[in-house]
Design a protein around this motif. Structure first.
Motif, short mmCIF file in Angstrom:
data_model
loop_
_atom_site.label_atom_id
_atom_site.label_comp_id
_atom_site.label_asym_id
_atom_site.label_seq_id
_atom_site.Cartn_x
_atom_site.Cartn_y
_atom_site.Cartn_z
N THR A 112 0.84 -1.20 0.00
CA THR A 112 0.00 0.00 0.00
C THR A 112 0.88 1.25 0.00
O THR A 112 2.03 1.22 0.43
CB THR A 112 -0.91 0.03 1.24
N PRO A 113 0.32 2.36 -0.44
CA PRO A 113 1.07 3.62 -0.41
C PRO A 113 1.53 4.00 1.00
O PRO A 113 2.56 4.66 1.16
CB PRO A 113 0.07 4.64 -0.95
N GLU A 114 0.81 3.56 2.01
CA GLU A 114 1.18 3.88 3.39
C GLU A 114 2.58 3.37 3.75
O GLU A 114 3.28 3.98 4.56
CB GLU A 114 0.15 3.30 4.38
N ARG A 115 2.99 2.29 3.14
CA ARG A 115 4.31 1.72 3.39
C ARG A 115 5.41 2.73 3.04
O ARG A 115 6.48 2.73 3.63
CB ARG A 115 4.48 0.44 2.56
N PHE A 116 5.14 3.60 2.08
CA PHE A 116 6.14 4.55 1.59
C PHE A 116 5.80 6.00 1.95
O PHE A 116 6.42 6.92 1.47
CB PHE A 116 6.26 4.41 0.07
N ALA A 117 4.81 6.18 2.81
CA ALA A 117 4.30 7.51 3.13
C ALA A 117 5.36 8.42 3.75
O ALA A 117 5.32 9.63 3.57
CB ALA A 117 3.09 7.41 4.06
N GLY A 118 6.31 7.89 4.45
CA GLY A 118 7.33 8.72 5.10
C GLY A 118 8.43 9.19 4.18
O GLY A 118 9.33 9.92 4.62
N ILE A 119 8.38 8.82 2.92
CA ILE A 119 9.42 9.22 1.97
C ILE A 119 9.00 10.53 1.32
O ILE A 119 7.93 10.62 0.72
CB ILE A 119 9.65 8.13 0.90
N ASP A 120 9.87 11.52 1.43
CA ASP A 120 9.61 12.82 0.81
C ASP A 120 10.05 12.74 -0.65
O ASP A 120 11.25 12.70 -0.93
CB ASP A 120 10.38 13.92 1.54
N PRO A 121 9.10 12.72 -1.59
CA PRO A 121 9.47 12.56 -2.99
C PRO A 121 10.35 13.71 -3.51
O PRO A 121 11.24 13.48 -4.33
CB PRO A 121 8.14 12.52 -3.74
N ASP A 122 10.15 14.91 -3.00
CA ASP A 122 10.94 16.05 -3.47
C ASP A 122 12.41 15.96 -3.04
O ASP A 122 13.28 16.51 -3.71
CB ASP A 122 10.34 17.36 -2.96
N ALA A 123 12.67 15.26 -1.97
CA ALA A 123 14.04 15.15 -1.46
C ALA A 123 14.93 14.30 -2.36
O ALA A 123 16.15 14.35 -2.23
CB ALA A 123 14.02 14.56 -0.05
N HIS A 124 14.34 13.54 -3.27
CA HIS A 124 15.11 12.63 -4.10
C HIS A 124 15.08 12.97 -5.58
O HIS A 124 15.61 12.22 -6.40
CB HIS A 124 14.62 11.19 -3.88
N LEU A 125 14.44 14.08 -5.93
CA LEU A 125 14.35 14.45 -7.34
C LEU A 125 15.75 14.59 -7.95
O LEU A 125 16.66 15.02 -7.25
CB LEU A 125 13.57 15.75 -7.50
N PRO A 126 15.97 14.21 -9.17
CA PRO A 126 14.97 13.87 -10.18
C PRO A 126 14.50 12.41 -10.12
O PRO A 126 13.71 11.98 -10.95
CB PRO A 126 15.69 14.16 -11.50
N GLU A 127 14.98 11.65 -9.14
CA GLU A 127 14.52 10.27 -9.02
C GLU A 127 13.06 10.27 -8.58
O GLU A 127 12.63 11.13 -7.81
CB GLU A 127 15.36 9.51 -8.00
N GLU A 128 12.30 9.28 -9.09
CA GLU A 128 10.89 9.17 -8.74
C GLU A 128 10.49 7.70 -8.66
O GLU A 128 11.12 6.85 -9.28
CB GLU A 128 10.01 9.81 -9.82
N PHE A 129 9.41 7.43 -7.95
CA PHE A 129 8.85 6.08 -7.94
C PHE A 129 7.33 6.15 -7.97
O PHE A 129 6.73 7.16 -7.60
CB PHE A 129 9.32 5.28 -6.72
N ARG A 130 6.74 5.08 -8.46
CA ARG A 130 5.28 4.93 -8.50
C ARG A 130 4.95 3.48 -8.16
O ARG A 130 5.66 2.57 -8.59
CB ARG A 130 4.70 5.24 -9.88
#
Length: 182
Positions: A112-130
């Motif tokens: 579920t998305p909750e498993r990854f909720a604590g990851i700040d997507p902006d902190a890792h740009l340009p890397e991304e996950f879906r």
């Protein structure tokens, strides 16, 4: 008969858990599977069978590997329809990227998305996950070996599920190898 891919986690990496692909093919044929083929040395096998389901086939193969080779190996089994659907559902422009930039992590169960909720997507740009159907797509422009996001994701994704990653070339090759003939 259904065509499947078996994805073995962590074999033939860094000198540990050595499992020759010829031996894996022999083992799987001995389990009653037909048309067993392997791809690369990193743990992909394609086979057809008319018995079992993904979970029971994975458990059977994992048991047989441990009995024959003396070490445990996590195994995920997926059929052609799933492999094709996951490749087609890629949220990133796969055709425009190098294979080293796009990876897919297959999970043994839904996450579920909750498993990854604590990851700040902006902190890792340009890397991304879906997230996808029992999988995670990772765009890592500098490759997996240099990906900080991959490190963070792996700590979250492996709790309670089997997870194994493949680069995009391997993802597409598995779709091709499992495509039914005729």
């Amino acid at each position: 008969m259904t065509t499947y891919a078996a994805l073995l986690r962590g074999i033939n990496v860094g000198g540990s858990k050595k499992l020759p692909m010829a031996d894996l093919r022999t083992l799987m044929t001995g389990l009653g599977h037909d048309g067993v083929r392997t791809h690369l040395q990193s743990g992909q096998a394609v086979f057809t069978t008319d018995h079992g389901d993904e979970e029971s086939l994975a458990a059977e193969l994992a048991r047989a590997i441990e009995e024959r080779f003396g070490f445990p190996v996590d195994v995920i089994v997926r059929d052609h329809a799933y492999l094709r659907a996951v490749a087609e559902a890629c949220p990133f422009p796969a055709a425009e990227l190098e294979a080293r930039q796009l990876h897919l992590t297959y999970f043994s169960a839904p996450v579920t998305p909750e498993r990854f909720a604590g990851i700040d997507p902006d902190a890792h740009l340009p890397e991304e996950f879906r997230l996808g159907d029992r999988c995670l797509y990772l765009y890592a422009p500098q490759g997996l070996g240099r990906s900080k996001l991959a490190e963070v994701l792996s700590r979250r994704s492996t709790k309670g599920v089997i997870a194994t990653s493949r680069n995009w070339n391997t993802v597409l090759k598995l779709v091709e190898l499992t495509t039914p003939l005729g």
